[in-house]
Scaffold this motif. Structure first.
Motif, mmCIF file in Angstrom:
data_model
loop_
_atom_site.group_PDB
_atom_site.id
_atom_site.type_symbol
_atom_site.label_atom_id
_atom_site.label_comp_id
_atom_site.label_asym_id
_atom_site.label_seq_id
_atom_site.Cartn_x
_atom_site.Cartn_y
_atom_site.Cartn_z
ATOM 1 N N UNK A 1 59.474 -22.149 -126.941
ATOM 2 C CA UNK A 1 60.456 -22.362 -125.835
ATOM 3 C C UNK A 1 60.647 -21.861 -124.794
ATOM 4 N N UNK A 2 61.028 -21.638 -122.764
ATOM 5 C CA UNK A 2 60.045 -20.970 -121.726
ATOM 6 C C UNK A 2 61.075 -20.328 -121.469
ATOM 7 N N UNK B 1 52.963 -26.032 -120.733
ATOM 8 C CA UNK B 1 53.706 -24.123 -121.305
ATOM 9 C C UNK B 1 53.524 -25.205 -122.857
ATOM 10 N N UNK B 2 54.690 -26.094 -123.264
ATOM 11 C CA UNK B 2 55.639 -26.748 -123.979
ATOM 12 C C UNK B 2 53.887 -26.818 -124.742
ATOM 13 N N UNK B 3 53.283 -28.058 -124.474
ATOM 14 C CA UNK B 3 52.500 -28.863 -125.361
ATOM 15 C C UNK B 3 51.429 -27.451 -125.973
ATOM 16 N N UNK B 4 51.278 -26.507 -124.878
ATOM 17 C CA UNK B 4 50.086 -25.764 -125.181
ATOM 18 C C UNK B 4 50.865 -24.238 -126.777
ATOM 19 N N UNK C 1 58.482 -28.396 -113.779
ATOM 20 C CA UNK C 1 58.679 -29.620 -115.062
ATOM 21 C C UNK C 1 57.351 -30.190 -115.335
ATOM 22 N N UNK C 2 56.353 -29.888 -114.727
ATOM 23 C CA UNK C 2 55.479 -30.677 -115.506
ATOM 24 C C UNK C 2 54.389 -29.008 -115.950
ATOM 25 N N UNK D 1 65.464 -33.030 -118.686
ATOM 26 C CA UNK D 1 65.964 -33.624 -120.109
ATOM 27 C C UNK D 1 64.503 -34.310 -120.920
ATOM 28 N N UNK D 2 64.291 -34.594 -119.960
ATOM 29 C CA UNK D 2 62.761 -35.591 -120.748
ATOM 30 C C UNK D 2 62.298 -34.701 -122.304
ATOM 31 N N UNK D 3 62.051 -33.891 -121.098
ATOM 32 C CA UNK D 3 61.115 -32.330 -121.561
ATOM 33 C C UNK D 3 61.281 -31.576 -123.101
ATOM 34 N N UNK D 4 62.833 -31.202 -122.351
ATOM 35 C CA UNK D 4 63.504 -30.201 -123.198
ATOM 36 C C UNK D 4 64.495 -30.873 -124.865
ATOM 37 N N UNK D 5 64.672 -32.351 -123.927
ATOM 38 C CA UNK D 5 65.454 -33.034 -124.952
ATOM 39 C C UNK D 5 64.203 -33.676 -125.964
ATOM 40 N N UNK D 6 62.630 -33.634 -125.817
ATOM 41 C CA UNK D 6 61.739 -34.272 -126.788
ATOM 42 C C UNK D 6 61.452 -33.226 -128.012
#
Length: 737
Positions: A139-140, A132-135, A126-127, A192-197
């Motif tokens: 999407x992954x 990856x998203x922050x970079x 998850x981290x 879910x927190x990462x994806x839904x944001x």
């Protein structure tokens, strides 16, 4: 969930209930924390750790609701994840071992520790995906999500759940399999927190949704179901499993049950949104319910429950059958706040049931009266357990309107129980309690300021404050009022109240999340609309037939389930159908709500009656039948919502007054019919006439009211002439005390 047992099982001063004593019987320990049979009792650093987590969980909600609000979906995800982590830490999945010799073999422990590796790996993923998203990635890679996150998470969650069913430890020891489940809850919520944001949130429910959302939702659903099994029993889990099975079996079913079908990925990528688990039930549990649980915990910490029960003893203890009438008042006050029928039975029934037996009530009647009274607390405004908040959320009707509408039905319900117990006491020649057995009313009235938090809550609500602001003010006032009472709340007591609230919240949050899963199935498959069409067809034949069918479904869905979940599910399945056949939304939802509540005293699965039977020592099924009889008014009054909307405060003041008075007189006749007593014994013919008169007046029409009044007046004259107003009962030999 097995019936909970309080730390002080009798709640009596010196446990001297049956001994002769010049001292009055005082309620003590009503506010003691209830410790469920499968809850761990930690000591040392483990106690400090979980106490801190519970305090942090309660404080998080207070701060988020009043000071620093979070994004809605994120807040609800954290709300559920926190309950899962606390729940798996505090509630065991298997029976406790009696000692170290009967504990599970060592390989269970090492197998559990081995599962920590894939659990930690999924959390680490998850981290990594967050980075990856922050970079800058939109999407992954789907293969990464499935192979490195989805498969390990699913396998670990399933294995740890199964292992926890067989892993037995002593009550004060922690189970490493549950530590694995706590990490899996973090990994599921973290994704879910990462994806839904991110923009990925917009793709839920479509073929473009990332597979990770589905894997996180499946694991989260499994965790919710398992925690629900631990804290609320199998009933809700089985119903949820049936609904989930329908998602995939439904396309092959004939008739109105068939639907086009949903793939595994499309369903689960959408069920963990506001269409399902994060929908109305969690919206309410994360705001109103958690806030009022904190309020109840503050009242409990300031020993207000003891005062409520003692006040009820002083007010009603000397009436004939006094402890039964005390049970009605005390259980109504306590049940209104604590939101669970069975829990209310345990807290107040441990005191009132033995006292009822002492003055002459059979064990079955004593348990049934307590079960019926405790269940009624769920329909007592202004708090009404938690169902009123869900009703306000689902219908959009202001909460204050719902609380006002509940007044007459609640009065009728408790009046029915009151006259049931009064007539039984008269028929059996029971006495009340002696003056020296009850607290002094003159002394207790000086502490009437302890009612201030509830009064402040009501006033704030009707002054237009939001429910959250009113609940927060009431909670703060509970602490302030305690400073002038014998049980002052300092910093330690406030922290204890926050810890108690965090623990108490676990059951209701798990239940609401599980109910959200069912609501998601209903909304995503459209089965609710097809059920509505079925009700519409029945209404074409007879509206009464449609209402009876809706009643049976509401009770069936509610059996074995806590009130909140029972209403949430019934409101999704039954209420829309009633609205479609032309019934007003408020009437439809009150109809469903009442039957969801009384499912707690409806055989064959009656949780409140079973809890009462455990205290009274009587047969559970016999107690549930007796409580059904005592709560009979609750099975009749909801039909009158449809025929006489004035019962829900809809109409002119004159209409409301007329309906309220005649319905009350009808309830008195109904109670006399059930107990075969009306100023004296009543034969079979008179009981039939009483039933007809009662139904005429409860119905609410002007002509039926006149007919009912005529029948009632005739019966009064006949009975008073025959028995002299009941004076012959003075000659009856009262049972020895």
């Amino acid at each position: 969930m097995s019936p909970a047992t309080p730390q002080n099982p009798n709640g009596l001063k010196d446990d001297a209930l049956l001994a002769s004593s010049p001292d009055p019987i005082l309620a003590e320990g009503v506010d003691e924390e209830v410790v469920e049979p499968n809850r761990r009792v930690f000591t040392g650093w483990q106690f400090l750790l979980f106490a801190t987590l519970a305090i942090a969980y309660s404080s998080f909600h207070l701060i988020s609701l009043n000071v620093y609000p979070m994004e809605t979906w994120s807040f609800r995800i954290v709300h559920i994840a926190g309950a899962l982590i606390l729940g798996y830490g505090l509630f065991a999945g298997a029976r406790f071992a009696e000692d170290h010799q009967t504990a599970s073999p060592a390989w269970f422990k090492w197998a559990s520790y081995a599962l920590l590796v894939p659990a930690a790996y999924t959390l680490a993923q998850v981290f990594l995906m967050q980075q990856t998203i922050n970079g800058g990635a939109m999407r992954i890679d789907a293969a990464v999500e499935t192979l490195h996150y989805g498969y390990p998470l699913m396998a670990t969650t399933a294995a740890a759940i199964v292992l926890s069913w067989f892993y037995r430890q002593t009550r004060h020891r922690f189970n490493p399999a549950d530590l694995v489940l706590m990490i899996c809850a973090l990994a599921s919520a973290g994704y879910l927190l990462m994806a839904f944001n991110t923009s990925m949130r917009m793709s839920t429910g479509t073929s473009f949704a990332p597979p990770g959302i589905s894997w996180a939702a499946i694991a989260g659903s499994l965790l919710i179901l398992e925690l629900t099994r631990r804290v609320a029993g199998l009933a809700l889990v089985i119903i949820s499993a049936v609904f989930l099975g329908y998602v995939f079996v439904g396309p092959y079913l004939p008739g109105f049950l068939g639907y086009p079908g949903l793939s595994l990925q499309r369903f689960f990528s959408q069920v963990y949104t506001d269409a399902g688990i994060l929908g109305p039930t969690t919206a309410v549990s994360s705001t109103y319910i958690i806030l009022f649980i904190i309020f109840a915990a503050f009242l409990q910490a300031s020993k207000v429950g003891d005062y409520f029960v003692n006040f009820a003893f002083a007010a009603a203890g000397r009436a004939r059958g006094g402890p039964a009438k005390v049970s009605i008042f005390a259980s109504g006050l306590m049940g209104m706040i604590n939101g669970t029928s069975a829990g209310n039975v345990v807290s107040t029934g441990s005191l009132t049931i033995p006292l009822m037996k002492k003055v002459g009530y059979p064990a079955r009647s004593a348990g049934a009266i307590e079960a019926a009274a405790s269940t009624g607390g769920q329909i007592m405004p202004p708090i009404m357990g938690a169902g009123a908040f869900i009703m306000a959320e689902v219908t959009g009707i202001p909460y204050t309107d719902i609380a006002i509408a509940a007044v007459i039905p609640a009065i009728l319900y408790f009046a029915s129980i009151y006259f049931m117990v009064d007539f039984e006491a008269a028929r059996k020649g029971m006495r009340g309690m002696r003056k020296d057995e009850i607290p002094l009313f003159s002394k207790l009235i000086k502490q009437a300021y302890l009612f201030a938090p509830i009064i402040i809550l009501i006033v704030a609500l009707f002054m237009g404050y939001s429910v959250i602001r009113a609940g927060t003010l009431a909670t703060a006032s509970a602490a302030v009022v305690s400073w002038i009472s014998p049980n002052k709340m300092g910093v330690t007591a406030i922290l204890k109240a926050l810890q108690l609230a965090g623990t108490m919240a676990i059951q209701i949050i798990a239940v609401c999340a599980c109910a959200g899963l069912i609501v998601g199935v209903i909304s995503l498959t459209g089965v609710g609309a097809r059920f509505s069409s079925l009700l519409l067809g029945l209404a074409g034949v007879s509206q009464l037939l449609a209402l009876v069918f809706a009643m049976l479904i509401s009770i069936l869905l509610g059996m074995g389930m806590p009130t909140t979940a029972a209403y949430a599910v019934a409101a999704s399945v039954v209420a829309p159908g009633l609205i479609n056949i032309g019934i007003e939304p408020l009437i439809a939802h009150f109809f469903v709500f009442y039957f969801a509540v009384v499912s707690a005293i409806t055989p064959p699965v009656a949780l409140a009656s079973y809890a009462a039977a455990g205290i009274s020592g009587d047969n559970p099924m016999g107690t549930s039948v007796a409580s059904f009889k005592i709560g009979l008014a609750a099975f009749i009054v909801p039909f009158m919502f449809f025929y006489s909307p004035a019962m829900l405060m809809e109409g002119s003041a004159l209409q409301i007054l007329r309906v309220g008075i005649t319905a009350m007189l009808g309830i008195i006749l109904l109670s006399g019919m059930v107990q075969a007593w009306f100023f004296g014994p009543v034969n079979v013919l008179k009981r039939v006439i009483m039933l007809i008169g009662a139904l005429c007046m409860i119905y609410g029409g002007i002509y039926t009211d006149i007919a009912g009044l005529a029948i009632g007046a005739g019966l009064v004259m006949i009975q008073r002439k025959q028995f002299g107003g009941g004076k012959h009962t003075d000659k009856m030999q009262a049972p020895a005390s």
